[in-house]
Design a protein around this motif. Structure first.
Motif, PDB file in Angstrom:
ATOM      1  N   UNK A  32       0.844  -1.194   0.000  1.00  0.00           N
ATOM      2  CA  UNK A  32       0.000   0.000   0.000  1.00  0.00           C
ATOM      3  C   UNK A  32       0.882   1.247   0.000  1.00  0.00           C
ATOM      4  N   UNK A  33       0.406   2.277  -0.684  1.00  0.00           N
ATOM      5  CA  UNK A  33       1.219   3.474  -0.854  1.00  0.00           C
ATOM      6  C   UNK A  33       0.327   4.692  -1.050  1.00  0.00           C
ATOM      7  N   UNK A  34       0.852   5.855  -0.673  1.00  0.00           N
ATOM      8  CA  UNK A  34       0.118   7.097  -0.829  1.00  0.00           C
ATOM      9  C   UNK A  34      -0.035   7.549  -2.268  1.00  0.00           C
ATOM     10  N   UNK A  35       0.601   6.854  -3.199  1.00  0.00           N
ATOM     11  CA  UNK A  35       0.485   7.244  -4.608  1.00  0.00           C
ATOM     12  C   UNK A  35      -0.864   6.848  -5.204  1.00  0.00           C
ATOM     13  N   UNK A  36      -1.596   5.953  -4.516  1.00  0.00           N
ATOM     14  CA  UNK A  36      -2.906   5.516  -5.016  1.00  0.00           C
ATOM     15  C   UNK A  36      -3.992   6.334  -4.328  1.00  0.00           C
ATOM     16  N   UNK A  37      -4.616   7.233  -5.098  1.00  0.00           N
ATOM     17  CA  UNK A  37      -5.474   8.253  -4.500  1.00  0.00           C
ATOM     18  C   UNK A  37      -6.813   7.735  -3.984  1.00  0.00           C
ATOM     19  N   UNK A  38      -7.195   6.531  -4.355  1.00  0.00           N
ATOM     20  CA  UNK A  38      -8.470   5.994  -3.880  1.00  0.00           C
ATOM     21  C   UNK A  38      -8.293   5.101  -2.652  1.00  0.00           C
ATOM     22  N   UNK A  39      -7.183   5.263  -1.928  1.00  0.00           N
ATOM     23  CA  UNK A  39      -6.900   4.416  -0.772  1.00  0.00           C
ATOM     24  C   UNK A  39      -6.813   5.235   0.516  1.00  0.00           C
ATOM     25  N   UNK A  84      -5.098   9.111   1.931  1.00  0.00           N
ATOM     26  CA  UNK A  84      -5.732  10.011   2.903  1.00  0.00           C
ATOM     27  C   UNK A  84      -4.823  10.211   4.108  1.00  0.00           C
ATOM     28  N   UNK A  85      -4.184   9.139   4.531  1.00  0.00           N
ATOM     29  CA  UNK A  85      -3.315   9.221   5.703  1.00  0.00           C
ATOM     30  C   UNK A  85      -2.098  10.105   5.441  1.00  0.00           C
ATOM     31  N   UNK A  86      -1.415   9.876   4.325  1.00  0.00           N
ATOM     32  CA  UNK A  86      -0.213  10.664   4.022  1.00  0.00           C
ATOM     33  C   UNK A  86      -0.575  12.119   3.727  1.00  0.00           C
ATOM     34  N   UNK A  87      -1.665  12.321   3.014  1.00  0.00           N
ATOM     35  CA  UNK A  87      -2.044  13.668   2.594  1.00  0.00           C
ATOM     36  C   UNK A  87      -2.624  14.494   3.740  1.00  0.00           C
ATOM     37  N   UNK A  88      -3.445  13.866   4.595  1.00  0.00           N
ATOM     38  CA  UNK A  88      -4.183  14.621   5.602  1.00  0.00           C
ATOM     39  C   UNK A  88      -3.891  14.208   7.044  1.00  0.00           C
ATOM     40  N   UNK A 148       6.251   3.110   0.440  1.00  0.00           N
ATOM     41  CA  UNK A 148       5.178   2.356   1.079  1.00  0.00           C
ATOM     42  C   UNK A 148       4.600   3.147   2.252  1.00  0.00           C
ATOM     43  N   UNK A 149       3.325   3.014   2.438  1.00  0.00           N
ATOM     44  CA  UNK A 149       2.598   3.702   3.520  1.00  0.00           C
ATOM     45  C   UNK A 149       3.215   3.373   4.873  1.00  0.00           C
TER      46      UNK A 149
END
Length: 432
Positions: free
Chosen positions: A1-8, A12-16, A101-102
């Motif tokens: 899992x990674x912050x590069x996939x915007x529907x995950x 949300x965690x990395x961005x906000x 990776x997240x």
């Protein structure tokens, strides 16, 4: 899992969510200036400003997906540097906040907070989450006192006279209480406005089969019977509990440990704590002692005080032990533990049963991968098998394995955010 996939949820965690956590840390530090007094006040203020400056720079870099930079403090740096170098060799570029990776970047953020504090002069031992953890305990005082009264009444009676059926009901009740206690996750409460931490935390003092059935209602994978089979081999020499949250959840974990010993399921419980301030509410040894101290104070109910005194005695007589290890605050999945920290892995091999609490432990158990929901639990562990394993977790991250066929669909029909809402739980068991 990674912050590069915007529907995950990772995105949300990395961005906000991570940004909100870091903003909270900076706000907490800003409030410390009013506490500085004495001849070295000026020096302390300059030191504080330097820490805030380092964290503000981190905040800036997170929001702009800048490259991660190596850590500067701690004996564990070599392990972080190895992860960094592996990424560089594989991708021919440094890791960044959204591309990596997240699990790695989220752990890295908390470790950078520690880096900023440990390289200061006056804030090396400061826990920026301490007040939040303590406030979370007071928030659930009603549940603490209610559960304490139930537990004191149980252990004050003639436990030896309990039938096997009643013993089974009581240990199931406390396992489920510990499971639902995992909802009180400060990293979720502080960053998700619609997160309902109190759901399933009422009437925990009630018992009986009807109450057990009620508490099992939202458990998507129920392997309690497999867990009870392990416990029936008792008294086990030792049960290990790898803790998650301080505060109310830690209290429920202590209640579970008490029942396991009082009902003769194990001789000893070893609690694994974090060495560093971690994921807002993760429990340290200091948090554990703080909980016991609070329970022993006159401001709590009589039954809670009795429990506090009893648990203080358990720490003294060795039936409860506390430990920590730097591996728990590394970004590695647990399948790599034997190679990275063989001493910890060998210690876990001595346990009769290891209970892993919560989301972060689960993410590391399954390597933070997007497994098919029905992948067998044994498979997603990827060979991690020091002993019998039990995962107690309420779902607050969009990954899970080991579900029975159709359960994911049923949960999604109830709540489209079933993977991250904390509404559903799992009890998964691997038998060695």
């Amino acid at each position: 899992l990674s912050g590069q996939y915007k529907d995950t949820f990772a995105y949300v965690t990395v961005k906000d969510r991570m940004v909100k956590v870091l903003t909270g840390v900076i706000d907490t530090l800003n409030k410390q200036a009013d506490l500085f007094k004495g001849e070295d006040q000026g020096e302390r203020l300059e030191d504080l400003k330097a820490v805030i400056s380092r964290l503000s720079q981190l905040h800036y870099e997170m929001q702009r997906d800048r490259d991660l930079v190596p850590l500067v403090w701690g004996a564990d740096r070599k392990f972080w540097d190895e992860v960094y170098e592996v990424y560089m060799q594989k991708n021919n570029k440094p890791p960044s906040w959204f591309s990596s990776s997240w699990l790695y970047v989220e752990c890295y953020m908390y470790r950078k907070v520690v880096d900023a504090l440990k390289t200061s002069l006056f804030l090396r031992d400061f826990d920026p989450f301490k007040k939040q953890k303590e406030d979370s305990y007071y928030l659930y005082m009603e549940q603490v006192n209610s559960l304490a009264s139930f537990l004191v009444a149980l252990i004050s009676n003639q436990l030896a006279t309990l039938s096997l059926k009643d013993r089974k009901i009581e240990v199931m009740h406390m396992l489920l209480t510990s499971l639902w206690g995992n909802k009180t996750d400060l990293s979720m409460m502080a960053t998700q406005s619609n997160y309902n931490a109190s759901q399933n935390l009422t009437d925990l003092h009630k018992t009986g089969q009807a109450r057990i059935d009620q508490m099992l209602h939202n458990v998507l994978c129920n392997q309690l019977e497999d867990l009870l089979e392990v416990l029936r081999d008792g008294p086990l020499e030792q049960v290990d509990v790898v803790l998650d949250n301080a505060g109310y959840e830690l209290f429920t974990d202590c209640c579970l440990a008490e029942v396991l010993i009082s009902l003769g399921y194990t001789k000893q419980v070893l609690f694994h704590c974090k060495q560093l301030p971690w994921f807002v509410s993760d429990a340290s040894i200091a948090d554990f002692h703080w909980l016991i101290d609070q329970l022993c104070k006159d401001s709590t109910g009589l039954d809670a005080r009795d429990l506090g005194k009893k648990w203080r005695e358990r720490l003294l007589d060795g039936s409860w032990r506390l430990t920590d290890h730097p591996f728990w605050t590394l970004p590695h999945e647990y399948a790599k533990m034997e190679g990275v920290s063989p001493d910890l892995y060998n210690d876990l091999k001595r346990s009769s049963l290891i209970i892993f609490k919560g989301d972060l432990n689960y993410r590391k158990l399954v390597a933070d991968r997007n497994w098919p929901y029905t992948s067998p639990f044994r498979e997603v562990l990827q060979g991690f098998s020091p002993s019998n394993i039990c995962a107690l977790r309420t779902l607050k991250a969009d990954l899970v394995g080991g579900l029975p066929e159709g359960k994911a669909r049923e949960a999604a029909e109830v709540n489209k955010d079933w993977l991250i809402s904390g509404q559903f739980g799992i009890i998964q068991v691997y038998r060695k």
